[in-house]
Write a protein that holds these residues in place. Sequence first.
Motif, PDB file in Angstrom:
ATOM      1  N   ALA A 233       0.663  -1.169  -0.116  1.00 21.79           N
ATOM      2  CA  ALA A 233      -0.069   0.205   0.118  1.00 21.79           C
ATOM      3  C   ALA A 233       0.795   1.703   0.096  1.00 21.79           C
ATOM      4  N   LYS A 234       0.332   1.300  -0.617  1.00 20.18           N
ATOM      5  CA  LYS A 234       1.375   3.482  -0.815  1.00 20.18           C
ATOM      6  C   LYS A 234       0.664   4.611  -1.392  1.00 20.18           C
ATOM      7  N   GLY A 235       0.692   5.861  -1.203  1.00 17.40           N
ATOM      8  CA  GLY A 235       0.500   7.155  -1.659  1.00 17.40           C
ATOM      9  C   GLY A 235      -0.541   7.541  -0.399  1.00 17.40           C
ATOM     10  N   ALA A 236      -0.713   8.613  -1.047  1.00 17.03           N
ATOM     11  CA  ALA A 236      -1.649   9.294  -0.341  1.00 17.03           C
ATOM     12  C   ALA A 236      -3.210   9.574  -0.313  1.00 17.03           C
ATOM     13  N   SER A 237      -3.323   9.659   0.700  1.00 13.78           N
ATOM     14  CA  SER A 237      -5.261   9.833   0.692  1.00 13.78           C
ATOM     15  C   SER A 237      -6.262  10.845   1.415  1.00 13.78           C
ATOM     16  N   VAL A 238      -6.970  11.393   1.626  1.00 18.52           N
ATOM     17  CA  VAL A 238      -7.880  12.502   2.120  1.00 18.52           C
ATOM     18  C   VAL A 238      -8.885  12.103   2.521  1.00 18.52           C
ATOM     19  N   TYR A 239      -9.021  11.873   4.430  1.00 15.09           N
ATOM     20  CA  TYR A 239     -10.433  11.285   4.382  1.00 15.09           C
ATOM     21  C   TYR A 239     -11.321  12.520   4.762  1.00 15.09           C
ATOM     22  N   ILE A 240     -12.479  12.207   5.397  1.00 11.90           N
ATOM     23  CA  ILE A 240     -13.908  12.981   6.171  1.00 11.90           C
ATOM     24  C   ILE A 240     -14.680  12.424   6.756  1.00 11.90           C
ATOM     25  N   LEU A 241     -15.313  13.354   7.280  1.00 15.12           N
ATOM     26  CA  LEU A 241     -15.987  12.052   8.894  1.00 15.12           C
ATOM     27  C   LEU A 241     -17.610  10.907   7.538  1.00 15.12           C
ATOM     28  N   SER A 242     -18.058  10.389   8.703  1.00 10.82           N
ATOM     29  CA  SER A 242     -19.163   9.619   8.060  1.00 10.82           C
ATOM     30  C   SER A 242     -19.612   9.691   9.479  1.00 10.82           C
ATOM     31  N   GLU A 243     -20.620   9.674   8.892  1.00 10.76           N
ATOM     32  CA  GLU A 243     -22.123   9.529   9.425  1.00 10.76           C
ATOM     33  C   GLU A 243     -22.686   7.460  10.195  1.00 10.76           C
ATOM     34  N   SER A 307      -1.491  14.872  -6.547  1.00 10.84           N
ATOM     35  CA  SER A 307      -1.112  14.237  -6.825  1.00 10.84           C
ATOM     36  C   SER A 307      -0.117  15.147  -8.095  1.00 10.84           C
ATOM     37  N   HIS A 308      -0.015  16.137  -8.085  1.00 11.41           N
ATOM     38  CA  HIS A 308       1.561  16.838  -8.357  1.00 11.41           C
ATOM     39  C   HIS A 308       2.542  16.521  -7.213  1.00 11.41           C
ATOM     40  N   ALA A 309       2.460  15.734  -5.868  1.00 11.11           N
ATOM     41  CA  ALA A 309       3.615  15.963  -5.111  1.00 11.11           C
ATOM     42  C   ALA A 309       3.404  14.277  -4.932  1.00 11.11           C
ATOM     43  N   THR A 310       2.851  12.986  -4.665  1.00 12.10           N
ATOM     44  CA  THR A 310       2.662  12.169  -4.656  1.00 12.10           C
ATOM     45  C   THR A 310       2.283  11.532  -5.859  1.00 12.10           C
ATOM     46  N   ALA A 311       2.332  10.146  -5.335  1.00 15.06           N
ATOM     47  CA  ALA A 311       1.487   8.943  -5.875  1.00 15.06           C
ATOM     48  C   ALA A 311       0.114   8.549  -4.924  1.00 15.06           C
ATOM     49  N   ILE A 333     -10.901  17.270   8.052  1.00 13.34           N
ATOM     50  CA  ILE A 333     -10.489  16.530   5.987  1.00 13.34           C
ATOM     51  C   ILE A 333      -9.104  15.895   7.665  1.00 13.34           C
ATOM     52  N   LEU A 334      -8.559  14.564   7.236  1.00 13.88           N
ATOM     53  CA  LEU A 334      -7.772  14.385   7.306  1.00 13.88           C
ATOM     54  C   LEU A 334      -6.931  13.062   6.460  1.00 13.88           C
ATOM     55  N   VAL A 335      -5.845  13.677   6.605  1.00 12.44           N
ATOM     56  CA  VAL A 335      -5.146  13.493   4.668  1.00 12.44           C
ATOM     57  C   VAL A 335      -3.429  12.146   5.843  1.00 12.44           C
ATOM     58  N   GLU A 336      -3.844  11.491   4.932  1.00 16.43           N
ATOM     59  CA  GLU A 336      -2.717  10.268   4.467  1.00 16.43           C
ATOM     60  C   GLU A 336      -1.273  10.636   3.769  1.00 16.43           C
ATOM     61  N   ASN A 337      -0.248  11.303   4.069  1.00 13.79           N
ATOM     62  CA  ASN A 337       0.448  11.523   2.845  1.00 13.79           C
ATOM     63  C   ASN A 337       1.038  10.852   2.309  1.00 13.79           C
ATOM     64  N   GLY A 338       0.998   9.466   2.778  1.00 13.35           N
ATOM     65  CA  GLY A 338       2.018   8.574   2.613  1.00 13.35           C
ATOM     66  C   GLY A 338       1.615   7.343   3.566  1.00 13.35           C
ATOM     67  N   ARG A 343       8.508   1.364   2.073  1.00 14.42           N
ATOM     68  CA  ARG A 343       9.578   1.636   2.025  1.00 14.42           C
ATOM     69  C   ARG A 343       9.787   2.584   0.869  1.00 14.42           C
ATOM     70  N   ASP A 344       9.587   2.901   0.021  1.00 16.51           N
ATOM     71  CA  ASP A 344       9.129   3.531  -1.328  1.00 16.51           C
ATOM     72  C   ASP A 344       8.841   5.464  -0.044  1.00 16.51           C
ATOM     73  N   ASP A 345       7.374   5.111  -0.264  1.00 17.81           N
ATOM     74  CA  ASP A 345       7.130   6.289   0.112  1.00 17.81           C
ATOM     75  C   ASP A 345       7.488   6.278   1.659  1.00 17.81           C
ATOM     76  N   CYS A 346       8.075   6.210   2.560  1.00 16.47           N
ATOM     77  CA  CYS A 346       8.787   6.500   3.611  1.00 16.47           C
ATOM     78  C   CYS A 346      10.306   6.651   3.961  1.00 16.47           C
ATOM     79  N   ARG A 347      11.041   6.300   2.692  1.00 12.40           N
ATOM     80  CA  ARG A 347      12.166   7.284   1.510  1.00 12.40           C
ATOM     81  C   ARG A 347      12.211   8.641   1.858  1.00 12.40           C
ATOM     82  N   ARG A 348      10.919   8.760   1.206  1.00 10.02           N
ATOM     83  CA  ARG A 348      10.921  10.297   0.636  1.00 10.02           C
ATOM     84  C   ARG A 348      10.098  10.926   2.043  1.00 10.02           C
ATOM     85  N   LEU A 349       9.375  10.413   2.996  1.00 11.16           N
ATOM     86  CA  LEU A 349       8.194  11.015   4.019  1.00 11.16           C
ATOM     87  C   LEU A 349       9.315  11.415   4.361  1.00 11.16           C
ATOM     88  N   VAL A 350      10.265  11.193   5.003  1.00  9.05           N
ATOM     89  CA  VAL A 350      11.365  11.396   5.912  1.00  9.05           C
ATOM     90  C   VAL A 350      12.515  12.240   5.381  1.00  9.05           C
TER      91      VAL A 350
END
Length: 377
Positions: A233-243, A307-311, A333-338, A343-350
């Motif tokens: 699993a890799k890449g960024a996602s965005v989340y909002i609240l669900s009731e 999408s311009h900054a990461t997958a 909003i909650l942003v999972e940046n990777g 390993r590939d995501d983490c290498r860039r995230l740091v």
Amino acid sequence: MRRRDFIGLISGVSLVPVYGRSAWGATAGPRIQRYGMSRHSSVTELVFDTTAPVMNASCFTLSNPPRLIIDLPGIAPPLPDTSALASGPITRVRSGVKGNGLRLVLDLQHDVKASLRAQPSGKVIVTLDGSAAARAAGQRVSSARPAIIAIDPGHGGKDPGAVSHDGAHEKLVAFSIAQQLFGLLQKNAAFKPRLIRTGDYFVPLHERILAASDVGAHMFISVHADAAPVSSAKGASVYILSEHGSSSAMARWMADSENSADQYASLRESALHRDDPRLSSMLLEMSMQGTIAASQNLGKLMLPELSHATALHQRHVNQAAFAVLKSPEIPSILVENGFMSNRDDCRRLVTSEHQRALAEALYNSVQSYFKRYPLPA
């Protein structure tokens, strides 16, 4: 996703043919076939001649630094065959795919007042008014009321968040991205950023909501970089609240993972403080439907910027029952940046460079949101 410098704007009133194939193929769809620019005193006019009428074309401006954004839905981008542009208020032109169409980003020497009109013939005309009066009017509108942005770096202190295979902590990555976003927003008079935590310490989830409410926040952004059950699993996602439940199994897993942060809180801290009249009245009496809709709008603007900054892990706005998003009056909003587990995501995230790129994507999203949905006077 890379943005390409692909379009040349030639000074003068005549339209100049654009040569080159579309990046989607020669017959992929409507495209720009000619373009031109004319200037009269402080007014610059851009004309794009397309092979078919453009529906829902739009433009808006951003400040600090000044830019003009032009969105052309349904138009395919040609391959780069550009002439350097260094005249009038425009210093550089960039482009990228946005949805099923094209987005142009024009870097400007100074703020302008911009308008767009699309004609049935296929012409799209964009007018840039750089006169002092127009610029002053735009500044009066933009500076009327600064938007307060609550930035929540996930986890902290005794809660490390996700931990990578080599020991990198999510809490530190999230805090670095949040700090960079804070710095970008602080430079823009249209915003007042507030950090929910300003160091490496633990803040219970419900206190993060109250902290944002206490400062009168107009937007709440929770910054994360999570882990997944599988390392692919890799890449960024965005989340909002669900009731009414999560939008996917992964969204549900993510929410359970983030909500477990309150295991680090004491019983007194993790309770929803029924004796706190602010929180109980908010949760019991206020409808969250409008807030969730606003959060959805923010998420839709944020995904193309990320999408311009990461997958992207997923190209739609996810919904799940994140405790930290349960503010009934603040678009959140909650942003999972990777993924720290990849390993590939983490290498860039740091790295500070990638953290900066992610922060800029979030900053651009915030600007776009308040341009489209300005605060009431």
